[in-house]
Design a protein around this motif. Structure first.
Motif, PDB file in Angstrom:
ATOM      1  N   THR A  19       8.208   2.639 -13.912  1.00  0.00           N
ATOM      2  CA  THR A  19       7.618   3.975 -13.770  1.00  0.00           C
ATOM      3  C   THR A  19       7.358   4.303 -12.309  1.00  0.00           C
ATOM      4  O   THR A  19       7.725   5.377 -11.819  1.00  0.00           O
ATOM      5  CB  THR A  19       6.311   4.067 -14.572  1.00  0.00           C
ATOM      6  N   VAL A  20       6.736   3.373 -11.593  1.00  0.00           N
ATOM      7  CA  VAL A  20       6.419   3.607 -10.179  1.00  0.00           C
ATOM      8  C   VAL A  20       7.700   3.708  -9.363  1.00  0.00           C
ATOM      9  O   VAL A  20       7.802   4.522  -8.440  1.00  0.00           O
ATOM     10  CB  VAL A  20       5.479   2.507  -9.642  1.00  0.00           C
TER      11      VAL A  20
ATOM     12  N   LEU B  76       3.192   4.223  -2.728  1.00  0.00           N
ATOM     13  CA  LEU B  76       4.109   3.736  -3.763  1.00  0.00           C
ATOM     14  C   LEU B  76       4.825   2.465  -3.316  1.00  0.00           C
ATOM     15  O   LEU B  76       4.989   1.533  -4.111  1.00  0.00           O
ATOM     16  CB  LEU B  76       5.110   4.819  -4.143  1.00  0.00           C
TER      17      LEU B  76
ATOM     18  N   ARG C 251      10.582   4.895 -10.370  1.00  0.00           N
ATOM     19  CA  ARG C 251      11.140   6.239 -10.575  1.00  0.00           C
ATOM     20  C   ARG C 251      10.386   7.286  -9.758  1.00  0.00           C
ATOM     21  O   ARG C 251      10.988   8.233  -9.261  1.00  0.00           O
ATOM     22  CB  ARG C 251      11.128   6.593 -12.057  1.00  0.00           C
ATOM     23  N   MET C 252       9.084   7.119  -9.643  1.00  0.00           N
ATOM     24  CA  MET C 252       8.295   8.040  -8.811  1.00  0.00           C
ATOM     25  C   MET C 252       8.726   7.914  -7.345  1.00  0.00           C
ATOM     26  O   MET C 252       8.922   8.917  -6.653  1.00  0.00           O
ATOM     27  CB  MET C 252       6.803   7.733  -8.939  1.00  0.00           C
ATOM     28  N   TYR C 253       8.877   6.683  -6.880  1.00  0.00           N
ATOM     29  CA  TYR C 253       9.274   6.450  -5.489  1.00  0.00           C
ATOM     30  C   TYR C 253      10.679   6.981  -5.220  1.00  0.00           C
ATOM     31  O   TYR C 253      10.964   7.471  -4.129  1.00  0.00           O
ATOM     32  CB  TYR C 253       9.191   4.955  -5.175  1.00  0.00           C
TER      33      TYR C 253
ATOM     34  N   ARG D 258      11.967   9.619  -6.043  1.00  0.00           N
ATOM     35  CA  ARG D 258      11.946  11.052  -5.714  1.00  0.00           C
ATOM     36  C   ARG D 258      11.672  11.304  -4.240  1.00  0.00           C
ATOM     37  O   ARG D 258      11.941  12.380  -3.728  1.00  0.00           O
ATOM     38  CB  ARG D 258      10.899  11.756  -6.558  1.00  0.00           C
TER      39      ARG D 258
ATOM     40  N   CYS E  48       3.741  13.682   1.668  1.00  0.00           N
ATOM     41  CA  CYS E  48       4.888  12.973   1.088  1.00  0.00           C
ATOM     42  C   CYS E  48       5.033  11.586   1.703  1.00  0.00           C
ATOM     43  O   CYS E  48       5.285  10.609   0.995  1.00  0.00           O
ATOM     44  CB  CYS E  48       6.179  13.760   1.301  1.00  0.00           C
TER      45      CYS E  48
END
Length: 73
Positions: free
Chosen positions: A48-49, A18, A51-53, A55, A11
């Motif tokens: 998009t990236v 990211l 939103r991934m980060y 998390r 993680c």
């Protein structure tokens, strides 16, 4: 939807990757030598990236990468 399991070390590594990608895209979006269409395409990918980060990141860390407004010439 796809799910993945990561251990804590993975993680952290994914968060690092990211962050580096977000930094690069921020730099590219602020580069006026690039065409506006290119910068807009980067902005879409940035969302998009980001939103991934989101998390993985704490809200304080996430605020460093929040952008407002549109890309202008």
């Amino acid at each position: 939807m796809m799910g993945m399991l990561f251990n804590e070390k993975e993680c952290k590594e994914l968060g690092y990757v990211l962050r580096r990608e977000l930094d690069e895209m921020l730099m590219d979006m602020s580069d006026n030598r690039l065409d506006l269409d290119i910068r807009n395409a980067i902005a879409l990918r940035y969302k998009t990236v980001f939103r991934m980060y989101a998390r993985f990141a704490a809200p304080k860390e996430l605020s460093k990468y929040a952008i407002r407004g549109k890309i202008t010439q």
